[in-house]
Enzyme design. Structure first.
Site, PDB file in Angstrom:
ATOM      1  N   SER A  39     -28.341  -4.695   7.830  1.00 32.67           N
ATOM      2  CA  SER A  39     -28.599  -6.068   8.231  1.00 32.67           C
ATOM      3  C   SER A  39     -29.456  -6.005   9.472  1.00 32.67           C
ATOM      4  O   SER A  39     -29.670  -4.937  10.038  1.00 32.67           O
ATOM      5  CB  SER A  39     -27.269  -6.771   8.533  1.00 32.67           C
ATOM      6  OG  SER A  39     -27.504  -8.102   8.901  1.00 32.67           O
ATOM      7  N   CYS A  82     -38.324  -2.628  -7.109  1.00 33.68           N
ATOM      8  CA  CYS A  82     -37.183  -1.856  -6.617  1.00 33.68           C
ATOM      9  C   CYS A  82     -37.561  -1.122  -5.341  1.00 33.68           C
ATOM     10  O   CYS A  82     -38.535  -0.362  -5.331  1.00 33.68           O
ATOM     11  CB  CYS A  82     -36.733  -0.853  -7.669  1.00 33.68           C
ATOM     12  SG  CYS A  82     -35.492   0.293  -7.058  1.00 33.68           S
ATOM     13  N   THR A 105     -22.492 -12.748   9.548  1.00 34.78           N
ATOM     14  CA  THR A 105     -21.340 -11.898   9.851  1.00 34.78           C
ATOM     15  C   THR A 105     -20.175 -12.690  10.406  1.00 34.78           C
ATOM     16  O   THR A 105     -19.024 -12.445  10.034  1.00 34.78           O
ATOM     17  CB  THR A 105     -21.749 -10.805  10.853  1.00 34.78           C
ATOM     18  OG1 THR A 105     -22.934 -10.174  10.389  1.00 34.78           O
ATOM     19  CG2 THR A 105     -20.650  -9.775  11.011  1.00 34.78           C
ATOM     20  N   CYS A 118     -32.393  -5.450  -8.649  1.00 34.63           N
ATOM     21  CA  CYS A 118     -32.691  -5.393 -10.079  1.00 34.63           C
ATOM     22  C   CYS A 118     -31.817  -6.356 -10.861  1.00 34.63           C
ATOM     23  O   CYS A 118     -32.293  -7.086 -11.730  1.00 34.63           O
ATOM     24  CB  CYS A 118     -32.510  -3.977 -10.604  1.00 34.63           C
ATOM     25  SG  CYS A 118     -30.919  -3.239 -10.192  1.00 34.63           S
ATOM     26  N   ARG A 149     -31.442  -4.356   1.202  1.00 37.38           N
ATOM     27  CA  ARG A 149     -30.228  -4.962   0.627  1.00 37.38           C
ATOM     28  C   ARG A 149     -30.507  -6.408   0.343  1.00 37.38           C
ATOM     29  O   ARG A 149     -31.199  -7.079   1.128  1.00 37.38           O
ATOM     30  CB  ARG A 149     -29.065  -4.808   1.623  1.00 37.38           C
ATOM     31  CG  ARG A 149     -27.738  -5.340   1.163  1.00 37.38           C
ATOM     32  CD  ARG A 149     -27.123  -4.456   0.104  1.00 37.38           C
ATOM     33  NE  ARG A 149     -25.757  -4.842  -0.198  1.00 37.38           N
ATOM     34  CZ  ARG A 149     -25.401  -5.714  -1.124  1.00 37.38           C
ATOM     35  NH1 ARG A 149     -26.316  -6.311  -1.844  1.00 37.38           N
ATOM     36  NH2 ARG A 149     -24.120  -5.988  -1.327  1.00 37.38           N
ATOM     37  N   CYS A 186     -28.955  -1.989  -3.548  1.00 33.98           N
ATOM     38  CA  CYS A 186     -29.392  -3.260  -2.976  1.00 33.98           C
ATOM     39  C   CYS A 186     -29.179  -4.424  -3.915  1.00 33.98           C
ATOM     40  O   CYS A 186     -29.151  -5.563  -3.475  1.00 33.98           O
ATOM     41  CB  CYS A 186     -30.849  -3.188  -2.531  1.00 33.98           C
ATOM     42  SG  CYS A 186     -32.039  -3.298  -3.867  1.00 33.98           S
ATOM     43  N   CYS A 225     -30.901   5.208  -6.188  1.00 30.44           N
ATOM     44  CA  CYS A 225     -30.427   3.847  -5.957  1.00 30.44           C
ATOM     45  C   CYS A 225     -29.840   3.674  -4.565  1.00 30.44           C
ATOM     46  O   CYS A 225     -29.054   4.513  -4.105  1.00 30.44           O
ATOM     47  CB  CYS A 225     -29.374   3.505  -7.010  1.00 30.44           C
ATOM     48  SG  CYS A 225     -28.782   1.814  -6.921  1.00 30.44           S
TER      49      CYS A 225
END
Lengths: 659, 283
Positions: A88, A594, A382, A634, A346, A631, A628
């Protein structure tokens, strides 16, 4: 009958009880009906060791101390340690932390060491930047710039060492454990099976779903309450939302992808506490998103780009956009003589208030970003995530009764009620019309105009609530709204991205290496090529655990009659259809989108077809699942909506420490 | 007279909490070492060592028909680690895959990790303490299995130093280990540049593991939970009479020089000219 290995022990020992537990399973296909799982009983099982999950765990243990009834809390985290899958910006509002741990300032090693000292917004053109006024919600007085990964690691430490929470990193929540028969009612009055716990992932399967000698079935945690805190677009959350129709009265969720880098900059450029948000170039005016630069502690700078996933152009590459953003003179100056030490990506939720689903289901609830609590005006979530964790903990503590086996599923509706009476709801309500205002034909200009008025004067105190914009052909409830905005490739032209200029901007694989991502070799591909509703049906009804994992996996399952023969053909057809639409109409969008280079549409070598027979016009899909970084882009963006993200073997995935 | 259950082996497996193998490491800003604010886990060669000790136990259990099923485990495995409080995680992992008890030699959070000689001396001190407590044959340490090297410092000397200090036989870079407890011997195949070399050593022995020895098993979740109850002995370096003051001073740590790209040549003549430039001439 299953073939067994010839006996290696002398005859006189065949009658002795064998102490070893590994049966002669070498290379047999996985048979879901014959596995015995270890089981354990807990009071609350929390899937996800992030701020929301950990706050719930800590709050439960605080209630245990206050009120005396013992409560066993287990947190399952798919990363190799808490924080390794969290990424983040981040500037956090300590509001929830002040409620949860009022003494946090005196705790050693707390990671809130860099207060935000300013807050600026800049409009970027290709060569210049202009200061801009920003909404008052974005002012950062009292907030801190942190690495959310470090923050989660610290919270996990507190939870484990000070409060006795059991945290098991390296174990993913793979399936929901459901009651045998429908024994509860969902929020709309239908009879449904309730959630009775969580099953962790199987370990030791090959790519083709055969059992290795190290095979261990996943463990089943029977819990009175199951809290899903998986972050944005969580895999179990997605299943729960579908099974219990939790979005019946809410808007679908909308998402953005955030790509981030952490740099150690030259000391002359370092201004600790500086917070800058950027809009405009390199994104076009019909694409929502923007960049950020936060100066953290110890000479580190967090920077990145957020792009809403309802972008139309299938030729857009979020990774290339980030790299070319760094070619702007503003960034060239900032990053000169700097060193890049982190990269990651992400998805995050943007739907806000309208997209909050029903938060509870029989036996559990959704926490944090699995529900979707990011405030997009403040660009912070958060504090909301932690508060939902605390509210859920309080409701769970009240609702848990002492009897187990035959008790009805725990009713967590108290949490849903508490949420709508809390400051989280107010926080999101105030800014609910901002993101939808960007969805008109006026693009970002309409959005900025409306948002300016709303944030400065109206503050959301209006009787209307905008719905999220819809494309001309609406998606079905289980598909992501964002994917349906993607237009066909023939309506757009490829974007001419500039070549990379190392070390300022590099190719994708160099960046992916910085995530530290890795997955154990030879395991089933966790990115299943199958629509989610078929995936859930496959697991629940036909016990087809290999659905979407490729033709070879299905062949192995058919070998032992675990699935019907025609499932193999169905699998092949799904693959061919996926390649046909994605390559034929959308120019292979996933290959470009991606952020870790997982998907490739490549030519089949030689003539015509692959050995599995799943190519289309000489093109096949290759999934490099080892890259991978979890995130979930996809799953959200694929135009055919036939990628279902599932958990790989635990401990795999990125190893973020500074993001 | 009923024969007492044979005690086969008492194995010590030192394990190290090292930087995780999949992390991309960097030199720290002060250029004194590697940035350690990254994921750590058990050194992969030590995982192989723990796995081998468990396999030795499994092999001995399946081939000793005379010991009744209820007798205590003839092979005891003790895991040992030296490190800050977080090193306990690594010890718990060893316990979860099958070690019986653990030993944690604790150093402070901010202290430097000991050098190989310090590690070897600590292990020796612990073994001597253990053997003193045991008195006769029961409880004496017969075998130490270590990883051949740690992946963060790549020293590769601890096992050898330990064997030297103890005066025990050593079999390093093991790719196959066979224990003959009746004779009190161990046959080890060592990986050497020319292939494999077989040595037979009398117990007690120090073995260091190489990559091909075995493939470590996963720690299953039920075993991780059971491991929390296994005993861990806590000690400080002072308890063992060992001093970890560094004997070596690190002057500077830098990244290797960036690889300069090559160039393409168009013809054989150009290639020969470039070779001559580089000072390479025909023999």
């Amino acid at each position: 009958m299953r073939r067994s290995k010839p006996a290696l022990l002398p005859a006189r020992l065949l009658f002795k009880r064998s102490i070893r537990t590994s049966a002669p399973r070498w290379n047999q296909p996985f048979d879901p009906k014959s596995i015995e799982r270890a089981e354990d009983e807990v009071d609350v099982c929390i899937v996800g060791g992030g701020p929301a999950g950990l706050s719930a765990a800590i709050r439960l243990k605080q209630l245990e101390r206050e009120k005396g009834n013992e409560i066993r809390v287990v947190v399952l985290e798919k990363g190799s340690e808490a924080g390794s899958h969290i990424l983040s910006g981040a500037v956090i509002e300590p509001r929830a932390l002040d409620e949860l741990l009022p003494e946090w300032r005196t705790m050693e090693e707390h990671p809130l060491r860099q207060p935000a000292t300013s807050s600026k917004m800049l409009f970027m053109t290709e060569k210049m930047t202009f200061p801009m006024p920003h909404p008052p919600q974005m002012s950062n007085k009292g907030n801190y710039i942190v690495s959310l990964s470090q923050y989660a690691r610290w919270l996990a430490n507190v939870a484990e060492n000070e409060y006795g929470v059991e945290i098991y990193p390296g174990f993913a929540g793979a399936q929901l454990l459901l009651s045998e028969a429908p024994d509860a009612k969902d929020a709309w009055g239908n009879d449904v099976r309730s959630v009775r716990g969580v099953i962790t992932n199987e370990v030791g399967l090959t790519k083709d779903f055969r059992m290795k000698s190290s095979f261990e079935p996943g463990m089943a945690f029977r819990s009175k309450v199951t809290l899903l805190a998986e972050g944005a677009h969580g895999s179990l959350s997605k299943q729960a939302i579908q099974m219990y129709d939790l979005r019946k009265e809410s808007e679908p969720q909308t998402y953005a992808i955030g790509l981030k880098e952490v740099w150690r900059v030259d000391p002359s450029e370092y201004k600790p506490g500086l917070v800058q948000h950027l809009v405009g170039w390199p994104l076009s005016s019909d694409t929502y998103g923007g960049g950020w630069v936060y100066h953290m502690n110890d000479g580190l700078v967090s920077l990145g780009l957020v792009i809403a996933l309802d972008y139309k152009n299938p030729y857009l590459s979020p990774y290339r956009e980030l790299q070319r953003m760094k070619h702007h003179p503003f960034f060239r100056r900032l990053l000169k003589d700097g060193e890049r030490i982190g990269y990651g990506a992400r998805s995050l939720t943007e739907g806000g208030f309208q997209s909050i689903p029903k938060l509870n289901f029989p036996g559990g609830a959704l926490l944090g970003c699995s529900a979707g609590v990011v405030n997009i005006a403040k660009i912070k979530g958060t504090h909301n995530a932690m508060k939902t964790g605390m509210l859920a903990a309080e409701a769970a503590y009240e609702a848990i009764h002492e009897e187990s086996e035959d008790a009805p599923a725990t009713d967590m509706s108290g949490y849903d009620k508490a949420f709508h009476e809390s400051w989280v709801r107010d926080d999101l309500y105030e800014v609910r019309n901002l993101r939808p205002s960007f969805g008109t034909k006026l693009g970002i200009w309409g959005g900025m105009a409306y948002s300016g008025v709303d944030t400065l004067f109206l503050k959301g105190r209006v009787p209307w609530t905008f719905k999220h914009h819809r494309p001309s052909h609406g998606p079905d409830k289980t598909s992501s709204l964002d994917s349906s905005f993607t237009e066909k490739a023939d309506l757009h032209t490829p974007i001419n991205y500039p070549p990379f200029e190392a070390p300022l901007s590099t190719d994708l694989m160099t960046s992916v290496a910085l995530t530290g991502t890795n997955h154990a070799e030879d395991q089933p591909v966790h990115l299943r090529v199958v629509k989610t509703k078929d995936f859930v049906k496959g697991i629940e009804e036909s016990q087809n655990f290999a659905v979407g994992a490729g033709v070879n996996a299905l062949k192995a399952e058919a070998e032992i009659d675990a699935v019907a023969e025609d499932e193999v053909e169905a699998e092949r057809k799904r693959r061919i259809e996926h390649v046909k639409v994605n390559v034929g109409e959308y120019a292979g969008l996933l290959q470009r989108a991606c952020p870790a280079g997982v998907y490739e549409y490549i030519d089949v070598e030689g003539s015509g077809n692959t050995p599995e027979g799943d190519a289309w016009q000489g093109k096949k899909l290759v999934i490099n699942s080892q890259n991978c970084i979890h995130c979930k882009l996809c799953d959200i963006k694929v135009p055919t909506q036939d990628i279902t993200w599932t958990v790989p073997e635990g401990s795999g995935g990125p190893k973020y420490t500074l993001t | 007279m009923r024969p007492s259950p044979r005690r086969l082996l008492n194995i010590l497996v030192p394990v190290k909490r090292a930087v995780d193998y999949s992390v991309k490491i960097r030199v720290n800003p002060a250029q004194t070492g590697v940035d350690t604010n990254v994921k750590h886990s058990m050194n992969p060669f030590d995982e192989i060592a723990v796995e081998e000790s468990i396999r030795i136990r499994e092999r001995s259990l399946s081939s000793s028909p005379s010991s009744p099923p209820s007798s205590p485990n003839p092979v005891t495995i003790t895991a040992l680690t030296i490190g800050p409080p977080k090193a306990l995680d690594v010890l718990r992992t060893a316990l979860a895959v099958g070690a019986d008890s653990g030993v944690h030699i604790a150093i402070g959070e901010k202290e430097a990790m000991p050098e190989p000689l310090g590690v070897a001396k600590s292990i020796k001190a612990w073994i001597e303490k253990q053997n003193e407590k045991a008195g006769g044959k029961e409880g004496r340490v017969d075998c130490v299995i270590l990883g051949k090297q740690a992946i963060d410092d790549d020293s590769g000397v601890t096992g050898q130093m330990l064997a030297g200090l103890l005066g025990w036989s050593q079999a390093t870079f093991a790719s196959k280990v066979e224990v003959d407890e009746a004779r009190g011997e161990v046959t080890v195949t060592r990986e050497i540049d020319g292939g494999g070399m077989q040595v037979r050593c009398r117990l007690p022995v120090v073995i260091t593991t190489d990559l091909r020895l075995n493939e470590p098993r996963y720690a299953s979740l039920p075993n991780i939970m059971k491991a929390k109850k296994k005993p861990v002995e806590k000690l400080t370096p002072a308890d063992l009479g060992v001093d970890f003051t560094p004997q070596l001073e690190v002057l500077k740590v830098t990244e290797p020089p960036k690889r300069v790209g090559g160039g393409k040549v168009e013809s054989v003549e150009e290639l020969v000219a470039k070779l001559k430039e580089a000072g390479i001439t025909a023999a």
